[in-house]
Design a protein around this motif. Structure first.
Motif, PDB file in Angstrom:
ATOM      1  N   ILE A 236      -1.259   1.574   0.840  1.00 51.16           N
ATOM      2  CA  ILE A 236      -1.268   1.987   2.251  1.00 51.16           C
ATOM      3  C   ILE A 236      -0.949   3.483   2.369  1.00 51.16           C
ATOM      4  O   ILE A 236      -1.589   4.221   3.136  1.00 51.16           O
ATOM      5  CB  ILE A 236      -0.255   1.154   3.069  1.00 51.16           C
ATOM      6  CG1 ILE A 236      -0.740  -0.292   3.193  1.00 51.16           C
ATOM      7  CG2 ILE A 236      -0.065   1.749   4.462  1.00 51.16           C
ATOM      8  CD1 ILE A 236       0.287  -1.232   3.805  1.00 51.16           C
TER       9      ILE A 236
ATOM     10  N   THR B  35      -6.695   9.743   4.642  1.00 51.51           N
ATOM     11  CA  THR B  35      -7.150   9.769   6.033  1.00 51.51           C
ATOM     12  C   THR B  35      -6.596  10.978   6.767  1.00 51.51           C
ATOM     13  O   THR B  35      -7.299  11.618   7.568  1.00 51.51           O
ATOM     14  CB  THR B  35      -6.716   8.481   6.755  1.00 51.51           C
ATOM     15  OG1 THR B  35      -7.236   7.348   6.044  1.00 51.51           O
ATOM     16  CG2 THR B  35      -7.225   8.459   8.183  1.00 51.51           C
TER      17      THR B  35
ATOM     18  N   ILE C 264     -11.838   2.161   2.736  1.00 50.09           N
ATOM     19  CA  ILE C 264     -10.877   1.555   3.670  1.00 50.09           C
ATOM     20  C   ILE C 264     -11.380   0.195   4.153  1.00 50.09           C
ATOM     21  O   ILE C 264     -10.628  -0.790   4.203  1.00 50.09           O
ATOM     22  CB  ILE C 264     -10.628   2.507   4.863  1.00 50.09           C
ATOM     23  CG1 ILE C 264      -9.852   3.738   4.398  1.00 50.09           C
ATOM     24  CG2 ILE C 264      -9.878   1.785   5.972  1.00 50.09           C
ATOM     25  CD1 ILE C 264      -9.726   4.814   5.460  1.00 50.09           C
TER      26      ILE C 264
ATOM     27  N   SER D 215      -3.411   6.373   3.682  1.00 46.03           N
ATOM     28  CA  SER D 215      -2.918   7.192   4.802  1.00 46.03           C
ATOM     29  C   SER D 215      -3.051   8.673   4.467  1.00 46.03           C
ATOM     30  O   SER D 215      -3.467   9.479   5.316  1.00 46.03           O
ATOM     31  CB  SER D 215      -1.447   6.856   5.096  1.00 46.03           C
ATOM     32  OG  SER D 215      -1.287   5.496   5.432  1.00 46.03           O
TER      33      SER D 215
ATOM     34  N   ILE E  61      -6.402   3.084   9.722  1.00 46.18           N
ATOM     35  CA  ILE E  61      -5.178   3.491   9.013  1.00 46.18           C
ATOM     36  C   ILE E  61      -4.049   3.799   9.997  1.00 46.18           C
ATOM     37  O   ILE E  61      -2.872   3.523   9.714  1.00 46.18           O
ATOM     38  CB  ILE E  61      -5.468   4.713   8.119  1.00 46.18           C
ATOM     39  CG1 ILE E  61      -6.466   4.326   7.034  1.00 46.18           C
ATOM     40  CG2 ILE E  61      -4.190   5.229   7.488  1.00 46.18           C
ATOM     41  CD1 ILE E  61      -6.016   3.169   6.141  1.00 46.18           C
TER      42      ILE E  61
END
Length: 266
Positions: A177, A184, A142, A181, A27
């Motif tokens: 995305i 993460t 992911i 993100s 990521i």
């Protein structure tokens, strides 16, 4: 450190370091390529609002931070998809409001006694089995997304306008995305803390970018480098009784300096 592996908390720490490092490497590459480093910092600090809400309502901290961070990511995606040049303004606003909400709810919590430092600088030695399940599930998600949507993600990351002309759903992949993100960032907070999370998402990626010929190789090389930094930092933390998150980042920073000197001397 070998004798320490007999302890369950150290086994959890090593596994968490491996899972989070590969998630951060993959990521982090997307964050750097999409020039969203400031965004990662914004989500990290915004998630403190979720931590404050979780503390106040007695919810699991990971759950509160995850929902709050994903909500912030969706809000940022809606505000910036057509106005990326104003992204820094929106992120700065959400960053400050999220932190303020977290501080207020922590203040309102009766008998508040949670260790705030563990969220600022990480607590990899306190990772539970439930945390590991969450980290493993996120890394699996992911890997699935990157494997099956690699071409579309690549197109949106490098030229969203051209990707749109080719029929790629730019809004969907841009939002995806940001959500990945956000999640993460939340699990990286457990390892290095919200103050240091940007370094974990960018330093391994910077080194991998110089050694890679494609986004795909950069993602997985970043994960391998992040794993090396995390395990080395964990060793220093255990051996010299230092804060684990700060040790990991110092190891990363020193390695980056050595890497730059090596390249300059070639």
């Amino acid at each position: 450190m070998i004798e320490a592996l007999q302890f369950e908390f150290m086994q959890h720490a090593l596994l968490a370091g491996l899972l989070v490092s590969f998630a951060a490497g993959i990521i982090g590459s997307l964050i750097v390529v999409n020039r969203m480093v400031f965004l990662a910092g914004g989500i990290a600090h915004t998630s403190y609002g979720g931590i404050g809400l979780a503390v106040y309502f007695g919810l699991p901290i990971f759950l509160g931070a995850s929902f709050f961070a994903v909500g912030a990511a969706l809000l940022i995606a809606g505000l910036t998809l057509k106005k990326r040049h104003r992204m820094d303004t929106f992120i700065g606003l959400i960053w400050a409001v999220g932190m303020a909400i977290g501080v207020i709810f922590v203040d309102l919590t009766p008998g508040y006694n949670v260790d705030l430092m563990s969220y600022l600088f990480g607590s990899i030695l306190a990772v539970s089995s439930e945390d590991l399940y969450f980290m493993g599930a996120l890394l699996s998600l992911i890997l699935l997304v990157v494997t099956f949507c690699y071409r579309d993600i690549l197109a949106v990351s490098y030229d969203s306008e051209y990707a749109g002309l080719r029929g790629v759903n730019v809004r969907f992949f841009y939002t995806l995305i940001l959500i990945l993100s956000a999640l993460t960032v939340v699990i990286a907070i457990k390892v290095v803390g919200l103050i240091l999370v940007i370094a974990m998402l960018t330093i391994p990626v910077y080194i991998a970018e110089k050694l890679s010929s494609s986004l795909f190789s950069m993602m997985f090389l970043s994960g391998a480098i992040a794993t090396l930094f995390t395990l080395t930092g964990l060793w220093f933390s255990y051996t010299y009784d230092l804060t684990s998150g700060a040790s990991i980042i110092i190891v990363s920073a020193v390695s980056l300096g050595a890497f730059l000197l090596f390249r300059k001397g070639k």
